[in-house]
Design an enzyme around this catalytic site. Sequence first.
Site, PDB file in Angstrom:
ATOM      1  N   GLY A 177       0.784  -1.239   0.000  1.00  0.00           N
ATOM      2  CA  GLY A 177       0.000   0.000   0.000  1.00  0.00           C
ATOM      3  C   GLY A 177       0.808   1.277   0.000  1.00  0.00           C
ATOM      4  N   GLU A 232       3.632   4.187   6.310  1.00  0.00           N
ATOM      5  CA  GLU A 232       2.438   3.364   6.129  1.00  0.00           C
ATOM      6  C   GLU A 232       1.362   4.154   5.387  1.00  0.00           C
ATOM      7  OE1 GLU A 232       1.034   0.780   5.628  1.00  0.00           O
ATOM      8  OE2 GLU A 232       0.332  -0.223   7.438  1.00  0.00           O
ATOM      9  N   ASP A 233       0.561   3.452   4.603  1.00  0.00           N
ATOM     10  CA  ASP A 233      -0.523   4.131   3.883  1.00  0.00           C
ATOM     11  C   ASP A 233      -1.641   4.541   4.835  1.00  0.00           C
ATOM     12  OD1 ASP A 233      -1.314   1.512   4.344  1.00  0.00           O
ATOM     13  OD2 ASP A 233      -1.825   1.048   2.275  1.00  0.00           O
ATOM     14  N   ASP A 258      -5.412   1.908  10.558  1.00  0.00           N
ATOM     15  CA  ASP A 258      -6.858   1.681  10.725  1.00  0.00           C
ATOM     16  C   ASP A 258      -7.094   1.134  12.140  1.00  0.00           C
ATOM     17  OD1 ASP A 258      -9.535   1.308  10.117  1.00  0.00           O
ATOM     18  OD2 ASP A 258      -9.227  -0.479   8.914  1.00  0.00           O
ATOM     19  N   LYS A 301      -7.123   6.574  10.307  1.00  0.00           N
ATOM     20  CA  LYS A 301      -8.563   6.325  10.509  1.00  0.00           C
ATOM     21  C   LYS A 301      -8.763   6.058  11.991  1.00  0.00           C
ATOM     22  CE  LYS A 301     -10.151   3.902   6.327  1.00  0.00           C
ATOM     23  NZ  LYS A 301     -10.534   2.525   5.895  1.00  0.00           N
ATOM     24  N   PHE A 347     -14.073   2.948   2.897  1.00  0.00           N
ATOM     25  CA  PHE A 347     -12.968   2.202   2.319  1.00  0.00           C
ATOM     26  C   PHE A 347     -12.360   3.012   1.188  1.00  0.00           C
ATOM     27  CE2 PHE A 347     -10.609  -1.067   0.170  1.00  0.00           C
ATOM     28  CZ  PHE A 347     -10.049  -1.718   1.253  1.00  0.00           C
ATOM     29  N   ASP A 376      -5.427  -0.317  -2.320  1.00  0.00           N
ATOM     30  CA  ASP A 376      -6.156  -1.227  -3.201  1.00  0.00           C
ATOM     31  C   ASP A 376      -7.455  -1.740  -2.605  1.00  0.00           C
ATOM     32  OD1 ASP A 376      -4.965  -2.986  -1.172  1.00  0.00           O
ATOM     33  OD2 ASP A 376      -5.587  -4.619  -2.488  1.00  0.00           O
ATOM     34  N   ARG A 394      -4.650   0.602  -7.337  1.00  0.00           N
ATOM     35  CA  ARG A 394      -3.430   1.172  -6.741  1.00  0.00           C
ATOM     36  C   ARG A 394      -2.841   2.284  -7.591  1.00  0.00           C
ATOM     37  NH1 ARG A 394      -1.834  -2.031  -2.380  1.00  0.00           N
ATOM     38  NH2 ARG A 394      -2.089  -4.271  -2.600  1.00  0.00           N
TER      39      ARG A 394
HETATM   40  P1  IMP Z   1      -4.753  -2.073  10.461  1.00  0.00           P
HETATM   41  O1  IMP Z   1      -3.868  -3.193  10.889  1.00  0.00           O
HETATM   42  O2  IMP Z   1      -6.211  -2.371  10.728  1.00  0.00           O
HETATM   43  O3  IMP Z   1      -4.358  -0.735  11.009  1.00  0.00           O
HETATM   44  O4  IMP Z   1      -4.745  -2.078   8.912  1.00  0.00           O
HETATM   45  C1  IMP Z   1      -3.914  -1.358   8.209  1.00  0.00           C
HETATM   46  C2  IMP Z   1      -3.775  -1.901   6.800  1.00  0.00           C
HETATM   47  O5  IMP Z   1      -5.023  -2.194   6.205  1.00  0.00           O
HETATM   48  C3  IMP Z   1      -3.169  -0.795   6.000  1.00  0.00           C
HETATM   49  O6  IMP Z   1      -1.803  -1.067   5.835  1.00  0.00           O
HETATM   50  C4  IMP Z   1      -3.899  -0.838   4.694  1.00  0.00           C
HETATM   51  O7  IMP Z   1      -3.115  -1.490   3.747  1.00  0.00           O
HETATM   52  C5  IMP Z   1      -5.147  -1.628   4.932  1.00  0.00           C
HETATM   53  N1  IMP Z   1      -6.303  -0.730   4.916  1.00  0.00           N
HETATM   54  C6  IMP Z   1      -6.962  -0.178   5.952  1.00  0.00           C
HETATM   55  N2  IMP Z   1      -7.959   0.606   5.550  1.00  0.00           N
HETATM   56  C7  IMP Z   1      -7.915   0.583   4.200  1.00  0.00           C
HETATM   57  C8  IMP Z   1      -8.680   1.239   3.174  1.00  0.00           C
HETATM   58  O8  IMP Z   1      -9.613   2.018   3.417  1.00  0.00           O
HETATM   59  N3  IMP Z   1      -8.306   0.974   1.898  1.00  0.00           N
HETATM   60  C9  IMP Z   1      -7.291   0.148   1.575  1.00  0.00           C
HETATM   61  N4  IMP Z   1      -6.543  -0.485   2.496  1.00  0.00           N
HETATM   62  C10 IMP Z   1      -6.857  -0.268   3.796  1.00  0.00           C
HETATM   63 MG    MG Z   2      -0.863  -1.482   4.039  1.00  0.00          MG
END
Ligand code: IMP
Ligand code: MG
Length: 174
Positions: A39, A94-95, A98, A126, A147, A154, A160
């Site tokens: 990402g 990091e992108d 979440d 987020k 999302f 992606d 992407r």
């Molecule tokens: P976390 O472990 O829940 O914080 O997830 C983070 C990962 O989930 C990020 O590195 C993103 O690649 C992916 N992710 C979270 N939200 C989105 C979204 O809205 N679109 C695309 N990828 C997401």
């Molecule tokens: Mg990611």
Amino acid sequence: MKKIVLSRQEIAKKVRELGQMITRDFAHDDLLLIGVLNGAFIFTADLAREIDLPLQIDFIRVASYGAGSLSSGTITFTKDVELPVANRKIMLVEDIVDTGRTIARLQQHFLRHGAASVHICALIDKKERREVEVHPDYVGFEVAEGFLVGYGLDFAEQYRNLPDVFHLENPAHP
Ligand code: IMP
Ligand code: MG
């Protein structure tokens, strides 16, 4: 259906600001940028060019999402970094943060491997969905929900390459 959330111009402006802050804050350090694949591949490339310091760049790849839009809850390392991390000042790029699980796990991973410090730079935070306590040091944008795709992000490996970030209204039926 998808709606634009962040334009390429807004993103470029923000990335420049993040780069300037990092340049100022790490002026006397030997920084190692670690991009989280896939990402963050575009964000890492753009951010690196806005940091006016000698630095090194490496990538790690973790899988947490599978093919859908819901986190599986488990994180697997599918590619580790290749540069040594012991005693290094690391900036994880990091992108999206979440639930926070991925980045918290990565921060812990590098500290356990002897990094001197592990900071986090996230394009998008987020916050509302946070499940573990983690606070990115540098954040481009806060987005409440939805999302997102584009600029490296992606859905099932699609989108992407879009230069802007979009909200995908119904990820199951895009
Ligand atoms: P976390 O472990 O829940 O914080 O997830 C983070 C990962 O989930 C990020 O590195 C993103 O690649 C992916 N992710 C979270 N939200 C989105 C979204 O809205 N679109 C695309 N990828 C997401
Ligand atoms: Mg990611």
